[in-house]
Design an enzyme around this catalytic site. Structure first.
Site, PDB file in Angstrom:
ATOM      1  N   ASN A 107       0.800  -1.223   0.000  1.00  0.00           N
ATOM      2  CA  ASN A 107       0.000   0.000   0.000  1.00  0.00           C
ATOM      3  C   ASN A 107       0.834   1.274   0.000  1.00  0.00           C
ATOM      4  O   ASN A 107       0.402   2.303  -0.522  1.00  0.00           O
ATOM      5  CB  ASN A 107      -0.924   0.007   1.217  1.00  0.00           C
ATOM      6  CG  ASN A 107      -1.791   1.252   1.272  1.00  0.00           C
ATOM      7  OD1 ASN A 107      -2.698   1.416   0.467  1.00  0.00           O
ATOM      8  ND2 ASN A 107      -1.504   2.142   2.214  1.00  0.00           N
ATOM      9  N   ASP A 161      -0.430  -6.681   4.120  1.00  0.00           N
ATOM     10  CA  ASP A 161      -0.658  -5.583   5.043  1.00  0.00           C
ATOM     11  C   ASP A 161      -1.629  -4.572   4.443  1.00  0.00           C
ATOM     12  O   ASP A 161      -1.535  -4.210   3.273  1.00  0.00           O
ATOM     13  CB  ASP A 161       0.678  -4.907   5.348  1.00  0.00           C
ATOM     14  CG  ASP A 161       0.532  -3.794   6.357  1.00  0.00           C
ATOM     15  OD1 ASP A 161       0.263  -4.103   7.526  1.00  0.00           O
ATOM     16  OD2 ASP A 161       0.692  -2.624   5.972  1.00  0.00           O
ATOM     17  N   GLU A 167      -4.966  -8.389   5.478  1.00  0.00           N
ATOM     18  CA  GLU A 167      -5.351  -7.672   6.686  1.00  0.00           C
ATOM     19  C   GLU A 167      -6.412  -6.657   6.286  1.00  0.00           C
ATOM     20  O   GLU A 167      -6.108  -5.621   5.703  1.00  0.00           O
ATOM     21  CB  GLU A 167      -4.142  -6.959   7.294  1.00  0.00           C
ATOM     22  CG  GLU A 167      -4.505  -6.172   8.551  1.00  0.00           C
ATOM     23  CD  GLU A 167      -3.533  -5.042   8.848  1.00  0.00           C
ATOM     24  OE1 GLU A 167      -3.353  -4.726  10.036  1.00  0.00           O
ATOM     25  OE2 GLU A 167      -2.981  -4.452   7.898  1.00  0.00           O
TER      26      GLU A 167
END
Length: 819
Positions: free
Chosen positions: A464, A541, A570
């Site tokens: 990200n 993540d 996640e």
């Protein structure tokens, strides 16, 4: 990943009361304590530092809380130490200032956040062009909210005239521009306007000469409304789009590709990809001239392993323009790219059978003292926890046998990217391991050793964002639009303002929808970790950061390189949101279940919460979607700390975790009683340091009896397929006791969990449709329950106990070997 952020600058300004109506809860409730927790400092997810006070009208109000305008805040209220239900609430402050949070017990999901009044005032009066539709929402973006044009609306005062009053501190200046609800429709003006707050109140008269563009509809929303949601080669896919509009809208189009490219088209003409028409399937009046139309179209069947990407626009056949969902852009290039993956969706079988051990490398084991710079032995323990502490890949390699001896069959390794921090979540290079952790050779040796011991290894990938120290970002900051990496990030005001992870300036968000960025991730980063180093999959993540289109490409790339790789995300959100990644990812971390296990076993809440969590999981998630269950992790307090050191509560929670559906994950040290040296709420920064304390390798500091218990649970799950992938059925529940069955065609097991006192439970013969059953305790050979006179089964549930029985037909017990 959740980080602790610094205190934001407080500016006391007034814009008014921000009210967003969301679904109501069932009924009003009375509480003794309410606090607000959230993603942006000074809020946080782990403390009660932001309490609310009960008001005479029954609402609860916070003290003024400083927030920076334009940053999205995710937050929740915690009532009497219990999180409110559902997904995170969201709020974007319309400008920098101090805000009062108002909690409504009779409508808990109502977002009522009030900006505190300042002493200075500015009144803006504006005249807009004749081309402005009467239904258009005239808005303002300012330097106080990062020019977010969707937050602040002006009031209509006459024909083509609008007004707004802003307040702030006297002498404070700000810049601004007008728009029609979005940056794409802002006024065509090269430089922003400026104004200054004064105590007497400044009045400014403005005229907008032209808009950059004018919208066709008030709002066009698709929001991935397609069916079936996980299509295979036999399925046509029906796409629906909702349009709120004043003027006529009678046609729509889908522009789609099947080769991974980005579709381009407008008003029925596809320039890249193919076109599928959409027609109005319903239309209703919302009053005041506003209508809601639903347009429906169909994308044809595609073969398996196909990435379908598409964009949607709507228009009036008598008009000239069109508008795209969901960005509401008038240009195809700015439209949301929707995507799905056509496949016979299956997750890897080994993942369904997995028990996973989560290694946080810097805190696990120091195997090489020579790479410990900048570890400072002279710091206090509390200060050491903020910094590198020496754990490394050599330490992980040295303890492979320890992990194997627990009985687990998969290892999750935390990020070891080159970067500034010990936790690895600030990547400064996606293709290099930080020397303080080790090197590629060591990582390959770990994976080889794990494979030799029958264990898979997954890596914690961070797609990200990057660290602001990443060379790509540094080049973009230095060279601006001349940098090849400028579009790898999203600059809102180069060079100092850009999209970030939760407002953390050290973490610029990657623009993974930029073709070059995505190509780098798919063609360089993914193959490096999967093929060059040999990992068996990824823990992802902050998976809800990148777009769904990104995850479609990600799945396609990973499965082509390594079909049996496991990819799980996640997604710290509601079940509904988590489930939207099914078909793209193989699984996700089960945050709702973790919350239920914590509430019931650590905090003594009703067992009905766990019963509800099991039921909701079964009704929400796709059967192939592997949910990773866990009790604690690196972003939340240790379970043992939350249970106030009660090891029996941890044992009960672990027993539930290892006998419920999903892949159980053990956070390093939980199995030997690792807790926290300090309450995280006693500090204002680096609260997560106490969730990440060093693994105690001295056996004198380990709870060896707890470790033995964990090994028993893991072995039981490994030996019995019914406990891994079998069906689940509840037989009994009350506030303290839950009884459920796990079964497959060969075996049946009954689990009895009791957080209260001794309780006698009677299960009727209907448990097996008239067949006589015998219950055999899997760990206590003397505990055998035979049916009573009425063929019922009477179980004495022990206070604070766990009982696991094998269910066998017939009066004589005969053990069947598990397959």
């Amino acid at each position: 990943m959740k980080k602790s952020f610094g205190i934001l600058m407080s500016l006391v300004l007034l814009l008014g009361i921000i009210l967003v109506q969301l679904p109501q809860t069932a009924a009003a409730a009375s509480y003794q304590k309410v606090v607000v927790r959230g993603s942006l400092a000074p809020l946080d997810w782990g403390t009660d530092n932001n309490p609310l006070t009960l008001q005479q009208d029954g609402t609860w109000k916070s003290n003024p809380i400083p927030l920076t305008g334009g940053n999205k805040l995710e937050f929740k209220y915690v009532r009497d130490d219990q999180w409110m239900d559902g997904s995170n609430l969201e709020f974007v402050p319309p400008q920098t200032g101090s805000y009062v949070f108002v909690f409504h017990p009779d409508d808990e999901r109502k977002v009522d956040i009030q900006l505190v009044e300042g002493k200075g005032k500015v009144t803006l009066n504006v005249t807009v062009p004749a081309s402005t539709p009467d239904w258009a929402d005239v808005t303002i973006g300012t330097s106080l909210n990062k020019y977010n044009y969707s937050l602040t609306s002006l009031k209509k005062t006459g024909d083509k005239t609008y007004s707004i009053q802003l307040t702030g501190e006297p002498g404070q200046s700000f810049s601004y521009l007008y728009a029609l609800g979005d940056a794409k429709y802002k006024e065509a003006k090269s430089e922003p306007r400026k104004a200054t707050f004064t105590e007497a109140g400044q009045t400014v008269s403005d005229t907008v000469e032209n808009w950059s563009a004018v919208p066709v509809a008030k709002r066009v929303t698709h929001d991935f409304n397609y069916q079936p949601f996980i299509p295979d080669h036999r399925d046509k896919v029906t796409v629906k789009t909702t349009v709120e509009h004043y003027g006529p809208i009678n046609k729509g189009g889908i522009y789609y590709t099947t080769d991974g490219s980005t579709p381009v088209g407008k008003r029925g003409l596809a320039k890249i990809g193919r076109f599928a028409p959409m027609y109005v399937s319903s239309k209703v009046s919302l009053g005041n001239g506003l209508y809601k139309s639903v347009l429906t179209g169909v994308i044809p069947k595609q073969k398996n392993d196909t990435r379908v990407k598409y964009k949607v626009d709507v228009w009036d056949t008598e008009g000239t323009g069109s508008q795209f969902a969901d960005t509401n852009s008038i240009l195809s290039a700015d439209a949301t790219e929707f995507a799905y993956y056509v496949d016979d969706y299956k997750s890897p079988q080994w993942a369904k059978n997995a028990s996973i051990y989560h290694v946080f490398v810097d805190r696990f084991k120091d195997g090489n003292l020579l790479n410990n710079e900048p570890v400072d032995p002279n710091l206090s323990y509390d200060e050491k926890l903020k910094n590198w502490m020496g754990g490394d890949l050599q330490g992980v390699k040295d303890k492979i046998s320890y992990i194997k001896n627990l009985g687990v069959n998969a290892i999750w390794i935390s990020p070891v990217f080159k970067g500034p921090y010990f936790h690895g979540y600030h990547p400064a290079d996606f293709l290099k391991i930080d020397p303080r952790f080790g090197n590629n050779k060591l990582m390959k040796e770990i994976i080889k050793e794990a494979h030799k011991n029958g264990m898979k290894v997954v890596y914690d990938l961070v797609p990200n964002h990057t660290s602001n120290q990443h060379p790509f970002f540094q080049d973009a900051v230095k060279n601006g639009t001349k940098s090849p990496y400028y579009n790898w990030y999203t600059f809102t005001n180069w060079p100092n303002e850009y999209k970030t992870f939760y407002g953390v300036t050290e973490l610029p968000e990657l623009n993974n929808d930029n073709p070059a960025t995505r190509s780098y991730m798919m063609n360089k980063v993914v193959p490096f970790w999967l093929n060059d180093l040999g990992f068996d999959g990824f823990r992802l993540d902050y998976a809800k950061g990148p777009s769904y289109s990104f995850w479609v490409d990600f799945r396609h790339t990973v499965k082509k390189l390594k079909p049996n790789a496991f990819i799980y995300g996640e997604v710290w959100d509601s079940r509904e949101k988590i489930n939207t990644y099914a078909g793209k990812l193989d699984g996700a971390l089960d945050f709702p279940m973790q919350n239920a296990l914590l509430d019931v076993f650590a905090k003594g809440q009703s067992m009905q919460e766990l019963s509800d969590a099991i039921r909701l999981n079964q009704s929400t998630y796709d059967p192939q979607y592997v949910m990773g269950t866990f009790l604690d992790n690196h972003d939340m307090p240790r379970f043992l700390f939350e249970s106030k050191g009660d090891v029996n509560k941890l044992k009960q929670a672990a027993a539930a975790q290892f006998t419920l559906p999903g892949a159980p994950i053990i956070y390093y040290g939980t199995e030997v009683g690792l807790s926290q040296s300090k309450d995280q709420t006693t500090v204002d920064e680096y609260q997560d340091r106490y969730y990440r304390e060093p693994m105690p390798w001295d056996k004198a500091k380990q709870n060896l009896e707890l470790k033995k218990y964990y090994k028993q649970l893991i072995k039981l799950r490994n030996d019995e397929p019914a406990l891994r992938t079998g069906k689940i059925k509840e037989w009994y529940s009350d506030d303290h006791v839950l009884v459920y069955e796990r079964s497959n065609k060969q075996d049946r097991f009954l689990v009895v969990l009791n957080t209260g006192g001794n309780e006698n439970i009677t299960l009727k013969k209907s448990l097996d449709k008239g067949h006589e059953l015998v219950l055999k305790n899997v760990w206590d050979k003397k505990d055998i329950i035979h049916p009573g006179k009425k063929d019922d089964l009477k179980i004495s549930s022990k206070a604070g106990g766990v009982q696991i029985y094998e269910m066998v037909k017939g009066k004589k017990y005969s053990k069947k070997k598990a397959s």
